[in-house]
Design a protein around this motif. Structure first.
Motif, short mmCIF file in Angstrom:
data_model
loop_
_atom_site.label_atom_id
_atom_site.label_comp_id
_atom_site.label_asym_id
_atom_site.label_seq_id
_atom_site.Cartn_x
_atom_site.Cartn_y
_atom_site.Cartn_z
N VAL A 1 79.48 59.65 69.56
CA VAL A 1 80.82 59.73 68.99
C VAL A 1 80.87 60.95 68.09
N GLU A 2 81.89 61.77 68.31
CA GLU A 2 82.06 62.96 67.48
C GLU A 2 83.49 63.02 66.96
N ILE A 3 83.60 63.35 65.68
CA ILE A 3 84.91 63.55 65.07
C ILE A 3 84.89 64.88 64.32
N THR A 4 86.05 65.46 64.17
CA THR A 4 86.21 66.63 63.31
C THR A 4 87.17 66.21 62.22
N THR A 5 86.71 66.32 60.98
CA THR A 5 87.51 65.82 59.87
C THR A 5 87.23 66.65 58.62
N VAL B 1 81.38 65.95 62.78
CA VAL B 1 80.39 64.91 62.46
C VAL B 1 80.12 64.13 63.74
N THR B 2 78.84 64.02 64.11
CA THR B 2 78.45 63.36 65.34
C THR B 2 77.49 62.22 65.02
N ALA B 3 77.69 61.09 65.71
CA ALA B 3 76.78 59.94 65.61
C ALA B 3 76.13 59.77 66.98
N GLN B 4 74.78 59.74 67.01
CA GLN B 4 74.04 59.63 68.26
C GLN B 4 72.94 58.59 68.14
N LYS B 5 72.80 57.79 69.20
CA LYS B 5 71.70 56.83 69.30
C LYS B 5 71.44 56.59 70.77
N SER C 1 71.41 58.87 64.48
CA SER C 1 71.36 60.24 63.95
C SER C 1 72.77 60.68 63.61
N ILE C 2 72.94 61.16 62.40
CA ILE C 2 74.23 61.71 61.98
C ILE C 2 74.05 63.22 61.86
N LEU C 3 74.84 63.94 62.66
CA LEU C 3 74.76 65.39 62.67
C LEU C 3 76.01 65.98 62.02
N ILE C 4 75.81 66.93 61.15
CA ILE C 4 76.90 67.63 60.49
C ILE C 4 76.88 69.06 61.01
N ASP C 5 77.93 69.43 61.72
CA ASP C 5 78.00 70.75 62.35
C ASP C 5 76.73 71.06 63.14
N GLY C 6 76.22 70.06 63.85
CA GLY C 6 75.07 70.24 64.72
C GLY C 6 73.71 70.06 64.07
#
Length: 155
Positions: A87-91, A77-81, A48-53
């Motif tokens: 993993v979360e980054i702010t870019t 941007v968050t990657a969840q599995k 799952s790729i989350l953009i601002d939640g």
């Protein structure tokens, strides 16, 4: 003559078919491209790729996701599995951005902890098994943690 007419008809139909088949241009520069791999360089499907939640989508069998982007802004941007670290980054994200994620699984960190235990790197082994337990609580990993702690106490 009839055979030539049929060949001519088939040939013209084929030309018309080929000329009428146009595909959308392959310009993906108005999108953000995401690639997700584990630490053994395997593509991760269904991340799952989350953009601002908010979920933007899930990666395909190649660990990839493409989602539209029409603004330029700083974004979380968050990657969840399940079974993997989050993993979360702010870019700064804008059209044409490529985001590359690497995620470790609970199994990966548990195996690393075992290897470090064998090498008598006890503090690092404890860090790795704790990381594994954060991802997924399991009795076998809890047992390995106790083994590491006992070895640390005896050393």
């Amino acid at each position: 003559m009839r055979l030539n007419l049929n060949i001519y008809t088939v040939f013209m139909a084929l030309i018309l078919l080929l000329c009428s088949c146009t595909s959308a241009p392959d310009n993906k520069m108005d999108s953000v491209f995401v690639m997700v791999y584990d630490y053994e360089n395997n593509e991760l499907m269904d991340v799952s790729i989350l953009i601002d939640g908010k979920e933007a989508g899930r990666t395909d069998i190649y660990g990839r996701l493409l989602f539209p982007c029409d603004v330029e802004k700083e974004t979380a941007v968050t990657a969840q599995k399940r079974g993997y670290e989050t993993v979360e980054i702010t870019t700064m994200v804008r059209a044409g951005t490529l985001l590359y994620f690497r995620m470790g699984s609970g199994n990966y960190y548990a195996e690393l902890a075992e290897k470090l235990l064998d090498e008598n790197e006890l503090h690092d082994a404890l860090k790795m098994i704790d990381k594994s337990l954060e991802i997924e609580e399991r009795k076998d990993r809890r047992y390995l943690r106790e083994v590491i702690l006992r070895r640390m106490k005896n050393d």
